[in-house]
Design a protein around this motif. Structure first.
Motif, PDB file in Angstrom:
ATOM      1  N   TYR A  88      -3.816 -17.908  19.655  1.00  0.00           N
ATOM      2  CA  TYR A  88      -2.682 -17.781  20.570  1.00  0.00           C
ATOM      3  C   TYR A  88      -2.806 -16.464  21.336  1.00  0.00           C
ATOM      4  CZ  TYR A  88      -0.302 -21.640  18.202  1.00  0.00           C
ATOM      5  OH  TYR A  88       0.030 -22.862  17.701  1.00  0.00           O
ATOM      6  N   LEU A  89      -2.553 -16.523  22.635  1.00  0.00           N
ATOM      7  CA  LEU A  89      -2.522 -15.335  23.477  1.00  0.00           C
ATOM      8  C   LEU A  89      -1.098 -15.125  23.977  1.00  0.00           C
ATOM      9  CD1 LEU A  89      -5.705 -15.790  25.721  1.00  0.00           C
ATOM     10  CD2 LEU A  89      -5.480 -14.464  23.612  1.00  0.00           C
ATOM     11  N   ALA A  90      -0.690 -13.868  24.073  1.00  0.00           N
ATOM     12  CA  ALA A  90       0.645 -13.537  24.577  1.00  0.00           C
ATOM     13  C   ALA A  90       0.520 -12.448  25.638  1.00  0.00           C
ATOM     14  CB  ALA A  90       1.545 -13.064  23.445  1.00  0.00           C
ATOM     15  N   LEU A  91       1.080 -12.681  26.787  1.00  0.00           N
ATOM     16  CA  LEU A  91       1.122 -11.667  27.838  1.00  0.00           C
ATOM     17  C   LEU A  91       2.563 -11.238  28.042  1.00  0.00           C
ATOM     18  CD1 LEU A  91      -0.239 -10.041  30.188  1.00  0.00           C
ATOM     19  CD2 LEU A  91       0.449 -11.951  31.672  1.00  0.00           C
ATOM     20  N   SER A  92       2.880  -9.999  27.695  1.00  0.00           N
ATOM     21  CA  SER A  92       4.180  -9.423  28.029  1.00  0.00           C
ATOM     22  C   SER A  92       4.039  -8.690  29.351  1.00  0.00           C
ATOM     23  CB  SER A  92       4.651  -8.464  26.933  1.00  0.00           C
ATOM     24  OG  SER A  92       4.950  -9.163  25.746  1.00  0.00           O
ATOM     25  N   TYR A  93       5.016  -8.867  30.237  1.00  0.00           N
ATOM     26  CA  TYR A  93       4.902  -8.276  31.564  1.00  0.00           C
ATOM     27  C   TYR A  93       6.270  -7.832  32.054  1.00  0.00           C
ATOM     28  CZ  TYR A  93       6.400 -12.994  33.028  1.00  0.00           C
ATOM     29  OH  TYR A  93       7.077 -14.173  33.181  1.00  0.00           O
ATOM     30  N   ASP A  94       6.234  -6.943  33.042  1.00  0.00           N
ATOM     31  CA  ASP A  94       7.460  -6.434  33.648  1.00  0.00           C
ATOM     32  C   ASP A  94       7.850  -7.365  34.794  1.00  0.00           C
ATOM     33  OD1 ASP A  94       9.536  -5.028  34.761  1.00  0.00           O
ATOM     34  OD2 ASP A  94       8.516  -3.086  34.713  1.00  0.00           O
ATOM     35  N   HIS A  95       8.933  -8.114  34.589  1.00  0.00           N
ATOM     36  CA  HIS A  95       9.342  -9.121  35.576  1.00  0.00           C
ATOM     37  C   HIS A  95       9.842  -8.489  36.863  1.00  0.00           C
ATOM     38  CE1 HIS A  95       9.856 -13.094  36.806  1.00  0.00           C
ATOM     39  NE2 HIS A  95      10.714 -13.564  35.915  1.00  0.00           N
ATOM     40  N   ARG A  96      10.071  -7.180  36.883  1.00  0.00           N
ATOM     41  CA  ARG A  96      10.492  -6.516  38.115  1.00  0.00           C
ATOM     42  C   ARG A  96       9.379  -6.537  39.160  1.00  0.00           C
ATOM     43  NH1 ARG A  96      11.991  -0.640  36.483  1.00  0.00           N
ATOM     44  NH2 ARG A  96       9.996  -0.933  35.393  1.00  0.00           N
ATOM     45  N   ILE A  97       8.134  -6.567  38.684  1.00  0.00           N
ATOM     46  CA  ILE A  97       7.003  -6.480  39.603  1.00  0.00           C
ATOM     47  C   ILE A  97       6.102  -7.700  39.514  1.00  0.00           C
ATOM     48  CG2 ILE A  97       5.687  -5.148  37.890  1.00  0.00           C
ATOM     49  CD1 ILE A  97       4.289  -3.704  40.072  1.00  0.00           C
ATOM     50  N   VAL A  98       6.077  -8.361  38.347  1.00  0.00           N
ATOM     51  CA  VAL A  98       5.212  -9.521  38.141  1.00  0.00           C
ATOM     52  C   VAL A  98       6.084 -10.774  38.058  1.00  0.00           C
ATOM     53  CG1 VAL A  98       3.454 -10.584  36.693  1.00  0.00           C
ATOM     54  CG2 VAL A  98       3.585  -8.079  36.847  1.00  0.00           C
ATOM     55  N   ASP A  99       5.829 -11.725  38.946  1.00  0.00           N
ATOM     56  CA  ASP A  99       6.561 -12.994  38.900  1.00  0.00           C
ATOM     57  C   ASP A  99       5.948 -13.904  37.832  1.00  0.00           C
ATOM     58  OD1 ASP A  99       8.266 -12.268  40.963  1.00  0.00           O
ATOM     59  OD2 ASP A  99       6.895 -13.013  42.511  1.00  0.00           O
ATOM     60  N   GLY A 100       6.704 -14.934  37.458  1.00  0.00           N
ATOM     61  CA  GLY A 100       6.222 -15.866  36.452  1.00  0.00           C
ATOM     62  C   GLY A 100       4.918 -16.540  36.856  1.00  0.00           C
ATOM     63  N   LYS A 101       4.786 -16.871  38.131  1.00  0.00           N
ATOM     64  CA  LYS A 101       3.559 -17.503  38.605  1.00  0.00           C
ATOM     65  C   LYS A 101       2.352 -16.592  38.382  1.00  0.00           C
ATOM     66  CE  LYS A 101       1.216 -19.080  42.806  1.00  0.00           C
ATOM     67  NZ  LYS A 101       1.295 -19.211  44.286  1.00  0.00           N
ATOM     68  N   GLY A 102       2.507 -15.313  38.735  1.00  0.00           N
ATOM     69  CA  GLY A 102       1.399 -14.377  38.557  1.00  0.00           C
ATOM     70  C   GLY A 102       1.033 -14.192  37.096  1.00  0.00           C
ATOM     71  N   ALA A 103       2.050 -14.110  36.223  1.00  0.00           N
ATOM     72  CA  ALA A 103       1.792 -13.913  34.801  1.00  0.00           C
ATOM     73  C   ALA A 103       1.060 -15.111  34.203  1.00  0.00           C
ATOM     74  CB  ALA A 103       3.108 -13.672  34.060  1.00  0.00           C
ATOM     75  N   VAL A 104       1.519 -16.319  34.541  1.00  0.00           N
ATOM     76  CA  VAL A 104       0.879 -17.526  34.015  1.00  0.00           C
ATOM     77  C   VAL A 104      -0.538 -17.661  34.564  1.00  0.00           C
ATOM     78  CG1 VAL A 104       0.978 -20.042  33.971  1.00  0.00           C
ATOM     79  CG2 VAL A 104       3.062 -18.707  33.620  1.00  0.00           C
TER      80      VAL A 104
END
Length: 506
Positions: free
Chosen positions: A470-486
């Protein structure tokens, strides 16, 4: 002949200071190491001590003057025989020299602690007063917010006196001990002679007539705030320039609950359990970890997205070439180099994951300084593999191995833990199956690796057993949108499931 008093080294990246306060006047008798004046930089306050005993003949740089490193501050001449009797300290120095045959004493100083680090705690003394020491032999260990710093002996001799006991907080450039270089041990100093820890000045001291730093006075005047509105953190409650800045910015901040505790108060402990508990003070490193992780939760709009990766291709490639790889490069081929390469590849397509927020700006980084979280006996540290996007598999493996070993030994320098743009954390080495990593501010993304576990999956319409992670990416939603994170996480998955993509830049 007059002896010059000059500005000492002010620390890394600091080139000038302001003369805040002179504690002696021209004509005053001074002893060796008497504090003459105090300099104020944009980060710390630096004390200037008398290099020799005598009379302060001249002050060249008055209070409020901005001076550079090694600039002339004043001059000390020989004391007149007709002058009033020297101070007790001068007399003691003279008697010590007479009785010890001009014993030469060398100061043991706090070394440079790194950029943005102004103080440390003396954690352990490895030598006692009276013991012989060799040059460069480790005398004590200091603990900062991030790393442990060893203090070696500047010269061979006898440790004459420890000025700062264990548990004391010291500033960069402070004196720690004295070494006698004539080979004779000095008499053990009484415990009362040890310099006390620089603690916050008591309330009574704050009420004394204390001269505030010139730069602080100017800042208060420009900001239009009164002295009573500023809490001084300098010596005896002196107001420093940074104290004024804090007072000015405080009203703009969101009002915090009054006297909010850092944690929930403990409930009363039953008498039967009181003797079975142990209270241990948190290390500075652990306090910093706690503070930074909480800051990340309070500041960033943190979100985590998950995926899973079939590790068959990476494990097959590793098993096929690991012996040849180690024979040629002298280092084992691990999984981390594959993950670093996959992440640097994905960051090029989704650059906002490699960016950070600075006020109202977004700072995009055209490089990848990969932080690799490492667990150590004293806590979690994140050494940085700089320019990881330009490194080969072997270079990455060598660098990670070197940094990991230095981290576990507490030998990392401040520079090796600064400037990371993205972080990888491998909880799988401890058996973690899934977790949500916390951002390492000011970064906007962190990838969590987990345990590789055989699981049934459907491939080509058939149920097969594959090594899955399993991989998990935590990101700052203020700068990274869900599309970019996925998209980022999918690109990492694709690169690991088919490593040929890394060679073809696909």
């Amino acid at each position: 002949m007059a002896t010059e008093v000059r500005v000492p080294s002010l620390g890394e990246s600091v080139s000038e200071a302001t003369v805040a306060t002179w504690f002696k006047k021209p004509g005053d008798i001074v002893a060796v190491d008497d504090m003459l004046c105090e300099l104020e930089t944009d980060k710390v306050t630096v004390e200037v001590h008398a290099p020799v005993a005598g009379r302060l003949d001249e002050i060249v740089a008055p209070e409020g003057t901005t001076v550079g490193v090694a600039a002339l501050l004043g001059q000390i001449g020989a004391a007149d025989a007709s002058a009033a009797g020297p101070s007790d300290k001068v007399q003691k120095v003279a008697e010590a020299k007479a009785g010890a045959g001009e014993r030469k004493m060398i100061d043991v100083m706090v070394p440079a602690l790194g950029e943005s680090v102004s103080e440390a705690t003396v954690s352990t003394w490895f030598k006692k007063p009276g013991e012989t020491v060799a040059q460069d032999e480790m005398l004590c260990e200091l603990e900062t917010d991030k790393v442990s710093v060893e203090v070696p002996a500047p010269a061979a001799g006898v440790l004459a006196e420890i000025l700062v006991p264990e548990g004391t907080t010291v500033a960069a450039g402070a004196r720690l001990a004295l070494i006698s270089t004539d080979g004779a041990a000095a008499a053990p100093a009484p415990a009362a002679k040890a310099e006390p820890a620089p603690e916050a000045a008591p309330a009574a001291a704050a009420s004394k007539d204390v001269e505030d730093a010139p730069a602080a006075k100017k800042a208060m005047a420009e900001a239009g705030i009164s002295r009573d509105a500023v809490t001084g953190t300098g010596r005896d409650g002196r107001v420093m320039k940074e104290d004024v800045a804090k007072a000015v910015s405080a009203p703009a901040a969101a009002p915090a609950p009054a006297a909010a505790p850092a944690s929930m108060p403990r409930q009363p402990v039953p008498a039967d359990d009181a003797g079975r508990e142990e209270r241990v003070k948190m290390t500075r490193l652990r306090q910093t970890i706690a503070r930074r992780l909480k800051e990340a939760q309070n500041t960033a709009a943190m979100l985590t997205t998950y995926n899973e990766v079939d590790m068959s291709a990476v494990m097959g490639l590793r098993n096929e070439y690991k012996d040849m790889f180690e024979k040629k490069h002298g280092v084992k081929l691990g999984f981390m180099s594959f993950f670093v390469k996959a992440c640097t590849h994905a960051l090029k397509e989704v650059p906002e994951v490699n960016a950070e927020i600075d006020g109202t700006d977004v700072v995009y980084k055209n490089y990848v300084h990969m932080g690799v979280a490492v667990g150590t006996p004293s806590g979690l540290v994140v050494p940085v593999v700089r320019d990881a996007d330009q490194m080969s598999f072997s270079a990455i493996e060598k660098k990670i191995g070197e940094l990991g070993l230095r981290a576990r030994d507490g030998k990392l320098s401040m520079a090796e833990m600064q400037g990371g743009s993205f972080t990888i954390s491998n909880g799988g080495v401890y058996g973690s199956l899934m977790s949500s990593p916390i951002l390492n501010p000011p970064q906007s993304g962190i990838l969590g690796m987990h345990k590789i576990q055989d699981r049934p999956v459907v491939v080509g319409g058939q149920i097969v057993i594959r090594p899955m992670m399993y991989l998990a990416l935590s990101y700052d939603h203020r700068i990274v949108d869900g599309k970019g994170a996925v998209t980022f996480l999918v690109r990492v998955k694709e690169a690991l499931e088919d490593p040929r993509r890394l060679l073809m830049d696909l």
